[in-house]
Write a protein that holds these residues in place. Structure first.
Motif, PDB file in Angstrom:
ATOM      1  N   LEU A  94       0.797  -1.222   0.000  1.00 21.99           N
ATOM      2  CA  LEU A  94       0.000   0.000   0.000  1.00 21.99           C
ATOM      3  C   LEU A  94       0.833   1.277   0.000  1.00 21.99           C
ATOM      4  O   LEU A  94       0.288   2.376   0.156  1.00 21.99           O
ATOM      5  CB  LEU A  94      -0.938   0.004   1.217  1.00 21.99           C
ATOM      6  CG  LEU A  94      -2.059  -1.040   1.171  1.00 21.99           C
ATOM      7  CD1 LEU A  94      -2.838  -1.037   2.479  1.00 21.99           C
ATOM      8  CD2 LEU A  94      -3.000  -0.785   0.003  1.00 21.99           C
ATOM      9  N   ASN A  95       2.136   1.166  -0.164  1.00 24.74           N
ATOM     10  CA  ASN A  95       2.942   2.375  -0.295  1.00 24.74           C
ATOM     11  C   ASN A  95       2.541   3.103  -1.578  1.00 24.74           C
ATOM     12  O   ASN A  95       2.073   2.475  -2.532  1.00 24.74           O
ATOM     13  CB  ASN A  95       4.430   2.032  -0.344  1.00 24.74           C
ATOM     14  CG  ASN A  95       4.952   1.577   1.010  1.00 24.74           C
ATOM     15  OD1 ASN A  95       4.403   1.943   2.045  1.00 24.74           O
ATOM     16  ND2 ASN A  95       5.997   0.774   1.000  1.00 24.74           N
ATOM     17  N   PRO A  96       2.711   4.422  -1.619  1.00 25.70           N
ATOM     18  CA  PRO A  96       2.364   5.167  -2.844  1.00 25.70           C
ATOM     19  C   PRO A  96       3.056   4.578  -4.071  1.00 25.70           C
ATOM     20  O   PRO A  96       4.201   4.130  -4.003  1.00 25.70           O
ATOM     21  CB  PRO A  96       2.868   6.587  -2.541  1.00 25.70           C
ATOM     22  CG  PRO A  96       2.788   6.694  -1.054  1.00 25.70           C
ATOM     23  CD  PRO A  96       3.188   5.324  -0.546  1.00 25.70           C
ATOM     24  N   ILE A  97       2.345   4.568  -5.175  1.00 23.65           N
ATOM     25  CA  ILE A  97       2.857   3.993  -6.416  1.00 23.65           C
ATOM     26  C   ILE A  97       3.295   5.105  -7.360  1.00 23.65           C
ATOM     27  O   ILE A  97       2.682   6.181  -7.395  1.00 23.65           O
ATOM     28  CB  ILE A  97       1.766   3.099  -7.069  1.00 23.65           C
ATOM     29  CG1 ILE A  97       2.351   2.252  -8.189  1.00 23.65           C
ATOM     30  CG2 ILE A  97       0.601   3.938  -7.577  1.00 23.65           C
ATOM     31  CD1 ILE A  97       1.395   1.162  -8.655  1.00 23.65           C
ATOM     32  N   GLU A  98       4.367   4.885  -8.087  1.00 21.34           N
ATOM     33  CA  GLU A  98       4.875   5.907  -9.009  1.00 21.34           C
ATOM     34  C   GLU A  98       3.802   6.287 -10.028  1.00 21.34           C
ATOM     35  O   GLU A  98       3.200   5.415 -10.654  1.00 21.34           O
ATOM     36  CB  GLU A  98       6.113   5.407  -9.749  1.00 21.34           C
ATOM     37  CG  GLU A  98       7.356   5.256  -8.884  1.00 21.34           C
ATOM     38  CD  GLU A  98       7.411   3.939  -8.138  1.00 21.34           C
ATOM     39  OE1 GLU A  98       6.404   3.184  -8.171  1.00 21.34           O
ATOM     40  OE2 GLU A  98       8.450   3.658  -7.516  1.00 21.34           O
ATOM     41  N   ALA A  99       3.575   7.572 -10.176  1.00 18.43           N
ATOM     42  CA  ALA A  99       2.550   8.055 -11.107  1.00 18.43           C
ATOM     43  C   ALA A  99       2.864   7.637 -12.543  1.00 18.43           C
ATOM     44  O   ALA A  99       1.955   7.449 -13.354  1.00 18.43           O
ATOM     45  CB  ALA A  99       2.424   9.574 -11.014  1.00 18.43           C
ATOM     46  N   SER A 100       4.141   7.476 -12.850  1.00 16.43           N
ATOM     47  CA  SER A 100       4.525   7.096 -14.209  1.00 16.43           C
ATOM     48  C   SER A 100       4.018   5.712 -14.580  1.00 16.43           C
ATOM     49  O   SER A 100       3.943   5.374 -15.764  1.00 16.43           O
ATOM     50  CB  SER A 100       6.053   7.138 -14.356  1.00 16.43           C
ATOM     51  OG  SER A 100       6.663   6.244 -13.438  1.00 16.43           O
ATOM     52  N   ARG A 101       3.658   4.897 -13.578  1.00 22.22           N
ATOM     53  CA  ARG A 101       3.173   3.543 -13.841  1.00 22.22           C
ATOM     54  C   ARG A 101       1.663   3.480 -13.978  1.00 22.22           C
ATOM     55  O   ARG A 101       1.099   2.422 -14.254  1.00 22.22           O
ATOM     56  CB  ARG A 101       3.635   2.608 -12.719  1.00 22.22           C
ATOM     57  CG  ARG A 101       5.148   2.460 -12.647  1.00 22.22           C
ATOM     58  CD  ARG A 101       5.577   1.748 -11.381  1.00 22.22           C
ATOM     59  NE  ARG A 101       5.015   0.414 -11.305  1.00 22.22           N
ATOM     60  CZ  ARG A 101       5.016  -0.339 -10.197  1.00 22.22           C
ATOM     61  NH1 ARG A 101       5.532   0.145  -9.088  1.00 22.22           N
ATOM     62  NH2 ARG A 101       4.510  -1.549 -10.209  1.00 22.22           N
ATOM     63  N   ALA A 102       0.993   4.615 -13.758  1.00 22.87           N
ATOM     64  CA  ALA A 102      -0.468   4.631 -13.822  1.00 22.87           C
ATOM     65  C   ALA A 102      -0.990   4.533 -15.245  1.00 22.87           C
ATOM     66  O   ALA A 102      -2.140   4.158 -15.473  1.00 22.87           O
ATOM     67  CB  ALA A 102      -1.007   5.901 -13.167  1.00 22.87           C
ATOM     68  N   GLY A 103      -0.154   4.881 -16.203  1.00 23.59           N
ATOM     69  CA  GLY A 103      -0.551   4.865 -17.608  1.00 23.59           C
ATOM     70  C   GLY A 103       0.611   5.309 -18.463  1.00 23.59           C
ATOM     71  O   GLY A 103       1.765   5.060 -18.125  1.00 23.59           O
TER      72      GLY A 103
END
Length: 220
Positions: A94-103
């Motif tokens: 549940l750690n924050p996920i890199e925004a670059s991996r969102a799409g």
């Protein structure tokens, strides 16, 4: 002496009597002896299948809710098959996920956009490691700590003294990330659904064990 099922007719009626013959009764007794082992096998398969089912549905749910590519969410989910204690587990980071991996990030003059999010003043570039990410200078007027969780900004030199949390070295950049805190309230619901699904799959697996045994008798 057991003769099995039979029928008897009279002038006014017919009667069907169902009864296992001696051989069938013996086979049922053998299956009853095998039941603990069969049940354990069915339970193990049912739990493992339900864990995989849950992983798929959580990934889809979080992907839709948080607007994150489903493949990126799946990478945060790790299934552990049934252990000797009879428990299967599904781990969710549940750690924050890199925004670059969102799409697929898109760079423009004003910043970077990805999966319906806009990061003004940011740029998409390889800074650390071998893959590019979305970064912003912490001195930028567009820097918003909420868009860059876990990137700690030092108060000593103002906003321009940034610390990149992943690297631990001083550098005035922060990486764009997406918080997953909003998915926490759903864990109870997911657990309930998984348990309901487990009961359905367990019934299917028990039926499979019985049919497997009966087929073995028919081929014997």
């Amino acid at each position: 002496m057991s003769v099995g099922s039979y029928q008897k007719q009279s002038s006014s009626s017919g009667l069907i009597t169902l009864q296992a013959n001696a051989q069938q009764a013996s086979n049922f007794a053998k299956f009853a002896a095998l039941m603990p082992k069969a049940i354990k096998a069915a339970e193990r398969r049912a739990i493992n299948k339900t864990i995989r089912w849950l992983r798929t549905h959580i990934a889809r749910s979080v992907s839709q809710q948080e607007r994150i590519a489903v493949t990126a969410v799946r990478q945060r989910l790790r299934a552990f098959p049934v252990a000797s204690n009879g428990q299967g587990k599904l781990w969710f980071g549940l750690n924050p996920i890199e925004a670059s991996r969102a799409g697929r990030p898109r760079q423009s003059r004003s910043g970077v956009s990805v999966a319906g999010r806009s990061y003004q003043g940011a740029f998409f570039r390889t800074v650390y490691g071998s893959k590019p990410d979305i970064w912003i200078r912490t001195a930028s007027k567009h820097f918003n700590p909420d868009d860059y969780p876990t990137s700690e900004v030092s108060a000593r030199g103002g906003a321009s003294s940034g610390w990149v949390g992943e690297n631990s070295s001083r550098f005035p950049l922060a990486k764009a990330k997406i918080s997953l805190e909003e998915v926490r309230p759903h864990f109870e619901s997911w657990t309930r659904k998984a348990h309901q699904r487990l009961l359905v799959v367990m019934e299917q697996e028990l039926n499979f064990e019985l049919l497997k045994y009966l087929r073995r008798l028919g081929n014997g």
